[in-house]
Design an enzyme around this catalytic site. Sequence first.
Site, PDB file in Angstrom:
ATOM      1  N   THR A  66       0.832  -1.202   0.000  1.00 52.23           N
ATOM      2  CA  THR A  66       0.000   0.000   0.000  1.00 52.23           C
ATOM      3  C   THR A  66       0.867   1.252   0.000  1.00 52.23           C
ATOM      4  O   THR A  66       2.093   1.166  -0.039  1.00 52.23           O
ATOM      5  CB  THR A  66      -0.883   0.038   1.266  1.00 52.23           C
ATOM      6  OG1 THR A  66      -0.023   0.243   2.398  1.00 52.23           O
ATOM      7  CG2 THR A  66      -1.681  -1.240   1.450  1.00 52.23           C
ATOM      8  N   GLY A  67       0.215   2.409   0.099  1.00 56.83           N
ATOM      9  CA  GLY A  67       0.933   3.671   0.153  1.00 56.83           C
ATOM     10  C   GLY A  67       1.099   4.202   1.564  1.00 56.83           C
ATOM     11  O   GLY A  67       1.589   5.328   1.753  1.00 56.83           O
ATOM     12  N   ASP A  68       0.653   3.445   2.572  1.00 51.37           N
ATOM     13  CA  ASP A  68       0.832   3.890   3.961  1.00 51.37           C
ATOM     14  C   ASP A  68       0.950   2.653   4.857  1.00 51.37           C
ATOM     15  O   ASP A  68       1.080   1.537   4.332  1.00 51.37           O
ATOM     16  CB  ASP A  68      -0.314   4.837   4.377  1.00 51.37           C
ATOM     17  CG  ASP A  68       0.129   5.861   5.415  1.00 51.37           C
ATOM     18  OD1 ASP A  68       0.891   5.491   6.334  1.00 51.37           O
ATOM     19  OD2 ASP A  68      -0.281   7.035   5.325  1.00 51.37           O
ATOM     20  N   ASP A  69       0.894   2.830   6.182  1.00 46.09           N
ATOM     21  CA  ASP A  69       1.106   1.698   7.095  1.00 46.09           C
ATOM     22  C   ASP A  69       0.253   0.479   6.704  1.00 46.09           C
ATOM     23  O   ASP A  69      -0.922   0.617   6.382  1.00 46.09           O
ATOM     24  CB  ASP A  69       0.743   2.112   8.527  1.00 46.09           C
ATOM     25  CG  ASP A  69       1.646   3.223   9.053  1.00 46.09           C
ATOM     26  OD1 ASP A  69       2.768   3.398   8.531  1.00 46.09           O
ATOM     27  OD2 ASP A  69       1.224   3.924   9.989  1.00 46.09           O
TER      28      ASP A  69
END
Length: 451
Positions: free
Chosen positions: A254-257
């Site tokens: 993904t693009g975050d945690d």
Amino acid sequence: MKMVRRGSMVPMLFAVLLLALKGAAFVAAEGEETCSGIVPMKRRSEVVSIADFGGVGDGQTVNTAAFERAVSRIEQRNVPGGTLLYIPGGVWLTGAFNLTSHMTLFLAKGAVIKATQDTSNWPLIDPLPSYGRGRELPGGRYMSLIHGNKLKDVIITGENGTIDGQGEKWWNIWRQKTLLFTRPGLLELMHSTDIIISNVVFQNSPFWNIHPVYCSNVVVRNVTVLAPYDSPNTDGVDPDSSSNVCIEDCYMSTGDDLVAVKSGWDEYGVAYGRPSSGITVRRITGSTPFAGFAVGSETSGGVENVLAENLNIFKSAIGIHIKTNTGRGGFIKNITVSGVTLDNVRKGLRITGKAGDHPDDRYDPNARPVVGGLTIKNVRGTVIQQPGTIEGIKNSPFTQICLSNVKLRVTGPKQMPWVCNDVSGGALEVQPSPCTELTSTNGMSFCTDAL
Ligand SMILES: *[C@@H]1O[C@H](CO)[C@@H](O)[C@H](O)[C@H]1NC(C)=O
Ligand SMILES: *[C@@H]1O[C@H](CO)[C@@H](O)[C@H](O)[C@H]1NC(C)=O
Ligand SMILES: *[C@@H]1O[C@H](CO)[C@@H](O)[C@H](O)[C@H]1NC(C)=O
Ligand SMILES: *[C@@H]1O[C@H](CO)[C@@H](O)[C@H](O)[C@H]1NC(C)=O
């Protein structure tokens, strides 16, 4: 009135029965623990298809009304044992819709529930009380594509069908700073209990992917979460002010945690006072420009009794990230992370009291979070830039931080050492050598007992 003709119902029931049997036969490798037992998998006594409610899976027709009709029908009939809503192969374009209790949303092989690109009249809902406002902007927030409130006994599963948020448009609105309210997620369940999410793919969420908030007894297993590396705030799974949540056997990029355990934001989270507790995360593999496993930064209701084990994080900025801030209040305690493999991760571990923004200027600058009892053990890393930074808060140091059997191979031109301040604890078999704040385990049974 029967919603399904017998002809289509029999093979469908058969498929579902087969799946239920397969589900029952699931065993992780011998001796490995699983989430089974938290919420039992159920076979529903009734099966209906979205096609019976006027749904058309041609990728063109907007099916919001069909989903609403199907769900309200399931709610009204309230069949004992519940109803399975079958989504056949095809692309089912839709706006946001709500689920109801005692239902299974079943995405057959090749089924895609796809968010409409028409973002102009996306429904708005109230902010979460523990956040006081939308996470991104003041006021309400756009409802998640699939939403539920005060539900019991909901299963979202299938044969690797996809829930696709077509987030690109939202990411661009965010990038252009023309967003009016906080972006919608793909799946948010509020005040709900007995939830299973399994065997589906979540992709291109406009915002966070899976967000159980004020929930209990939630299982997320064998799920794939995909969003581009540069997509903003596309967190994988964020258990938030929820208890008894188990996330296992997932692949996420993904693009975050990938997973972030939260519990509300500053004065709103403190006032709401609902912790996240009893969270298990295991056998997660993935990559992100942020952290593989995170707690925070919104932890104002408190986060406790968390076990994350057997994580495999590659090509990421941070392996394990425990983050809070002055003004958050709340607590982070009894967190164990064990059995982590890191490859090509810039920073192995970051524990910090200086992360994240505030909802407004009414937060209490004296609301210092209490952080203690964090055990990080059995970690191996290759191609690491910096083993870790552990930075507590002045006048509220982080205590009982235990690192044990953490071996990180720091390589490359930008090597950096451990950095620690305002922290106490112990370290055992840590390479490179940890900072002096943590070098001794004398009298630290909390650390040695953790082995
Ligand atoms: C869906 O749920 C939201 C939040 O609980 C509510 O505001 C909205 O009215 C519901 N929509 C429908 C169509 O039931
Ligand atoms: C995981 O999900 C896939 C489809 O998404 C399925 O083929 C597989 O059997 C599932 N595995 C388990 C252990 O349930
Ligand atoms: C499920 O779909 C994802 C995404 O397309 C894919 O990576 C994965 O291999 C699939 N799993 C199975 C068991 O088919
Ligand atoms: C700490 O958390 C674990 C779950 O990870 C739980 O089993 C244990 O009972 C907790 N310990 C205390 C003292 O609450």
